[in-house]
Design a protein around this motif. Structure first.
Motif, short mmCIF file in Angstrom:
data_model
loop_
_atom_site.label_atom_id
_atom_site.label_comp_id
_atom_site.label_asym_id
_atom_site.label_seq_id
_atom_site.Cartn_x
_atom_site.Cartn_y
_atom_site.Cartn_z
N GLN A 189 -11.34 -4.99 6.30
CA GLN A 189 -10.23 -4.52 7.11
C GLN A 189 -9.08 -4.14 6.19
OE1 GLN A 189 -10.49 -4.20 10.46
NE2 GLN A 189 -12.60 -4.90 10.22
N PRO A 190 -8.52 -2.93 6.37
CA PRO A 190 -7.40 -2.54 5.51
C PRO A 190 -6.14 -3.33 5.87
CG PRO A 190 -7.75 -0.89 7.21
CD PRO A 190 -8.87 -1.89 7.33
N LEU A 191 -5.24 -3.46 4.87
CA LEU A 191 -3.97 -4.12 5.11
C LEU A 191 -3.10 -3.23 5.99
CD1 LEU A 191 -3.20 -5.47 1.52
CD2 LEU A 191 -3.96 -6.78 3.50
N PRO A 192 -2.27 -3.80 6.84
CA PRO A 192 -1.40 -2.96 7.68
C PRO A 192 -0.33 -2.27 6.83
CG PRO A 192 -0.89 -5.29 7.97
CD PRO A 192 -2.12 -5.21 7.11
N VAL A 193 0.10 -1.10 7.27
CA VAL A 193 1.13 -0.35 6.55
C VAL A 193 2.48 -1.02 6.86
CG1 VAL A 193 2.28 1.89 6.33
CG2 VAL A 193 -0.19 1.76 6.74
N PRO A 194 3.26 -1.37 5.80
CA PRO A 194 4.55 -2.04 6.04
C PRO A 194 5.53 -1.12 6.78
CG PRO A 194 3.96 -2.06 3.69
CD PRO A 194 2.95 -1.25 4.40
N GLN A 195 6.43 -1.72 7.56
CA GLN A 195 7.43 -0.97 8.32
C GLN A 195 8.58 -0.50 7.44
OE1 GLN A 195 7.00 -0.09 11.51
NE2 GLN A 195 5.00 -1.09 11.38
N ARG A 196 8.92 -1.22 6.39
CA ARG A 196 9.99 -0.83 5.49
C ARG A 196 9.62 -1.24 4.07
NH1 ARG A 196 13.19 -5.52 4.81
NH2 ARG A 196 12.65 -7.08 6.36
N ARG A 197 10.39 -0.72 3.09
CA ARG A 197 10.11 -1.02 1.70
C ARG A 197 10.28 -2.51 1.41
NH1 ARG A 197 13.61 3.57 -1.32
NH2 ARG A 197 12.90 5.27 -0.04
N TRP A 198 9.44 -3.02 0.54
CA TRP A 198 9.43 -4.40 0.06
C TRP A 198 9.29 -5.43 1.19
CZ3 TRP A 198 8.56 -4.98 -4.90
CH2 TRP A 198 8.92 -3.94 -5.75
N ALA A 199 8.79 -5.01 2.34
CA ALA A 199 8.57 -5.96 3.43
C ALA A 199 7.36 -6.85 3.11
CB ALA A 199 8.36 -5.22 4.74
N GLU A 200 6.37 -6.30 2.44
CA GLU A 200 5.20 -7.06 2.04
C GLU A 200 4.87 -6.73 0.60
OE1 GLU A 200 1.85 -6.88 4.62
OE2 GLU A 200 3.10 -6.58 6.38
N ILE A 201 4.48 -7.76 -0.14
CA ILE A 201 4.12 -7.58 -1.54
C ILE A 201 2.73 -8.18 -1.72
CG2 ILE A 201 4.68 -8.15 -3.92
CD1 ILE A 201 7.59 -8.51 -3.00
N SER A 202 1.84 -7.46 -2.39
CA SER A 202 0.51 -7.99 -2.70
C SER A 202 0.21 -7.74 -4.16
CB SER A 202 -0.56 -7.34 -1.81
OG SER A 202 -0.64 -5.97 -2.08
N MET A 203 -0.71 -8.52 -4.71
CA MET A 203 -1.03 -8.38 -6.11
C MET A 203 -2.53 -8.64 -6.30
SD MET A 203 0.24 -10.48 -9.55
CE MET A 203 1.26 -11.53 -8.66
N ASP A 204 -3.15 -7.81 -7.12
CA ASP A 204 -4.54 -8.04 -7.51
C ASP A 204 -4.55 -8.91 -8.75
OD1 ASP A 204 -5.62 -6.55 -5.48
OD2 ASP A 204 -5.60 -4.68 -6.62
#
Length: 176
Positions: free
Chosen positions: A149-164
């Motif tokens: 399942q793809p990650l949801p698209v954030p509503q605004r900048r820097w609302a969600e941060i992910s790291m591999d």
């Protein structure tokens, strides 16, 4: 090899006798000698041998230099804890093509028909758990995982941060 035409009488007593003759199993004398020699190296086996020689009552009996564990009407060959006798037996009852990698319960049941040693079930369980073929071909006991399942698209900048966190990648030409 059976000679003659057996198609006319499939239930012939000669055929049945030939099958019984070829299906009997003779114990390997080399293996039995290894078992006898192993008793000397196994302190538990030596205690049981001494008890049998002294005529003390126990669940063990001695026949032809071999120690047998009495279980009901059956007498099971006691396998000493020396060398690789026990692991070889487990291998022959589990890993060879005729055994078929049948799992812990069936391997243990097959061995308990003829052999005995303290902790046999633990040894068989450890061997089956470490069997590479069994681990590779073991069936899943859960539902399929499903689609990613793809990650949801954030509503605004820097609302969600992910790291591999991938490591062990080869270095680039510039050393990065």
């Amino acid at each position: 090899r059976l000679q003659g035409d057996w198609s006319s009488d499939v239930c012939s007593s000669d055929l049945v006798m030939a099958v019984r003759l070829h299906s009997s199993v003779e114990p390997d004398p080399v293996f039995l000698n290894q078992v006898r020699a192993g008793y000397i190296q196994d302190p538990a086996a030596m205690r049981h041998l001494v008890a049998c020689h002294q005529g003390r009552r126990s669940c063990y009996e001695l026949a032809d230099g071999l120690l047998f564990h009495k279980r009901g009407q059956r007498s099971l060959l006691y396998i000493p804890n020396c060398g690789d006798l026990r692991s070889t037996l487990i291998h022959e009852h589990h890993d060879v093509p005729t055994a078929g990698h049948l799992g812990m319960d069936k391997t243990l049941a097959s061995m308990q028909r003829n052999f005995f040693w303290p902790g046999m079930s633990n040894d068989v369980r450890a061997h089956v758990a470490s069997c590479e073929t069994c681990q590779r071909t073991k069936h899943r006991s859960h539902l399929p995982y499903g689609l990613l399942q793809p990650l949801p698209v954030p509503q605004r900048r820097w609302a969600e941060i992910s790291m591999d966190t991938v490591s062990g990648l080869p270095l680039t030409d510039r050393g990065h």
